[in-house]
Design a protein around this motif. Structure first.
Motif, PDB file in Angstrom:
ATOM      1  N   SER A 201       0.826  -1.206   0.000  1.00 43.48           N
ATOM      2  CA  SER A 201       0.000   0.000   0.000  1.00 43.48           C
ATOM      3  C   SER A 201       0.861   1.257   0.000  1.00 43.48           C
ATOM      4  O   SER A 201       0.447   2.310  -0.500  1.00 43.48           O
ATOM      5  N   ASP A 202       2.081   1.157   0.524  1.00 41.96           N
ATOM      6  CA  ASP A 202       2.994   2.301   0.605  1.00 41.96           C
ATOM      7  C   ASP A 202       4.391   1.753   0.895  1.00 41.96           C
ATOM      8  O   ASP A 202       4.549   0.796   1.659  1.00 41.96           O
ATOM      9  N   HIS A 204       7.293   4.180   1.163  1.00 46.48           N
ATOM     10  CA  HIS A 204       7.932   5.488   1.038  1.00 46.48           C
ATOM     11  C   HIS A 204       9.402   5.457   1.449  1.00 46.48           C
ATOM     12  O   HIS A 204      10.245   6.056   0.784  1.00 46.48           O
ATOM     13  N   THR A 226       6.748   2.508   5.787  1.00 48.09           N
ATOM     14  CA  THR A 226       5.776   3.407   5.155  1.00 48.09           C
ATOM     15  C   THR A 226       5.910   4.815   5.729  1.00 48.09           C
ATOM     16  O   THR A 226       6.539   5.029   6.774  1.00 48.09           O
ATOM     17  N   SER A 229       1.313   8.328   8.897  1.00 53.82           N
ATOM     18  CA  SER A 229      -0.088   8.598   8.575  1.00 53.82           C
ATOM     19  C   SER A 229      -0.608   9.728   9.447  1.00 53.82           C
ATOM     20  O   SER A 229      -0.143   9.936  10.566  1.00 53.82           O
ATOM     21  N   ASP A 236      -1.590   0.182   6.751  1.00 59.12           N
ATOM     22  CA  ASP A 236      -0.845  -0.172   5.544  1.00 59.12           C
ATOM     23  C   ASP A 236      -0.758  -1.679   5.464  1.00 59.12           C
ATOM     24  O   ASP A 236      -0.889  -2.378   6.485  1.00 59.12           O
ATOM     25  N   ASP A 326       1.001   2.550  10.836  1.00 56.47           N
ATOM     26  CA  ASP A 326       2.054   2.683   9.825  1.00 56.47           C
ATOM     27  C   ASP A 326       3.352   2.242  10.480  1.00 56.47           C
ATOM     28  O   ASP A 326       3.362   1.747  11.610  1.00 56.47           O
TER      29      ASP A 326
END
Length: 369
Positions: A201-202, A204, A226, A229, A236, A326
């Motif tokens: 989903s993420d 980063h 991630t 949030s 996530d 997260d």
């Protein structure tokens, strides 16, 4: 062999379901190199993107995070790489980041399968070209796909005539190593067993594919992380396709190095499918997943072991690990055994796995790794 240049904005679409076979994280190594006068070839396989070292100089000149050879080569330079594991190759990322005016103008790529105890030489007759000579530009990534190769474990990167390359990544699919004993417990999600991260989903700060590689990571960058949030109820998740469908026993969730940014909790779902799924379109279809580990507290910088329940006699091909809200995980190990059932029983077990189940109990177990 045919090839195709891929625009950088299509990187995730093309390579997200592959494994970086050359990565140092799974054991990729430089075997030999024609010349590395200005910058050593080991940089090619580093996980982290090449940093700028502009303005820094050493005894031989400007410093670069990459492979750089001397000038004025009348032929070409080459670098032989042993992949972390045998696999079929589907593409490459040839990255000349920060090399501008001294980048390699062209490259070609050869492959072979050989004994790990007998390293191939540059002029070995077994080398087969999979990417013909292609042009490169300065300070940029160059993505290529090829017709999927046969299983190989060595790659030769040829650079014409000389110059610098920052990173070199070989993408493809692992040739799985799976126990012959049907009852043996092993990590079904491990990259060497053919496990593959199919969706996140993420990612980063750290990519999801790191979750299933060997070892425990040397820092947070070696795991999946991630972004923070800001929305109440955020979560996530990562979807992992197991190397082979099997009966699940327990999970290891490792937050090694994540001390102030570990997830508050996690939960795990499983399903069985023998078809490809578009996870982006599928993400809202929660009914397809069966809960096999309820939401469970996690702690910092440690290995957690939890027993699955409601998995006995049920076959799963995929697992989804959801973190709340997260944060970062270093590794996930899905311990179980491969199925010895015939096709009919696999289908019956799959239907059972998707049926509603009572909420499983979370139990801590002693690791059997």
């Amino acid at each position: 062999m045919s090839y195709r240049r891929i625009p950088l904005d299509q990187y995730s679409d093309i390579f997200s379901a592959t494994t970086e076979l050359s990565s140092e994280i799974i054991g990729g190594q430089i075997v030999s190199v024609s010349d590395e006068f200005f910058a050593e070839a080991f940089h090619l396989l580093l996980q982290e993107p090449a940093p700028s070292l502009k303005g820094q100089f050493g005894p031989k000149g400007a410093l670069y995070s990459g492979w750089e050879s001397r000038r004025h080569n009348p032929t070409y330079d080459w670098c032989i790489i042993r992949l972390g594991t045998t696999g079929t190759i589907t593409g490459f990322d040839v990255d000349t980041s920060h090399f501008n005016g001294n980048e390699a103008p062209q490259v070609s790529i050869d492959v072979l399968h050989g004994s790990a105890s007998e390293e191939p030489q540059a002029h070995d007759a077994r080398w087969a070209e999979v990417l013909p000579k292609v042009d490169l530009g300065p300070n940029s990534r160059h993505l290529f796909t090829i017709t999927e190769s046969r299983p190989v474990n060595y790659v030769k990167l040829n650079m014409y005539p000389d110059g610098g390359i920052a990173r070199f990544r070989v993408y493809g699919h692992v040739s799985p190593v799976i126990p012959s004993d049907e009852s043996e417990i092993f990590d079904l999600a491990h990259v060497f067993a053919g496990g593959r991260v199919e969706f996140t989903s993420d990612q980063h700060f750290g990519i999801g594919a790191n979750l299933i590689v060997p070892g425990r990571g040397k820092n947070m960058g070696g795991g999946w992380e991630t972004k923070r949030s800001r929305t109440k109820g955020h979560k996530d998740w990562v979807v992992i396709k197991l190397g082979v469908p099997g009966v699940l026993e327990h999970i290891e969730v490792d937050t090694h190095h994540f001390k102030g940014n570990f997830p508050e909790s996690c939960e795990v779902h499983g399903l069985y499918t023998d078809t490809s799924i578009d996870w982006m379109a599928h993400e809202s279809q929660e009914a397809d997943w069966a809960l096999i580990l309820p939401r469970t507290k996690l702690g910092p910088h440690r290995q957690h072991y939890f027993q699955f329940e409601n998995t006995e006699g049920k076959i799963h091909s995929h697992i989804k690990v959801t973190i709340h809200p997260d944060g970062g995980l270093q590794r996930i190990r899905i311990m179980g055994s491969k199925s010895g059932l015939n096709r009919l029983n696999v289908e019956r077990a799959a239907m059972s796995a998707l049926a509603p189940a009572t909420t499983p109990r979370t139990t801590e177990v002693t690791p059997t790794l």
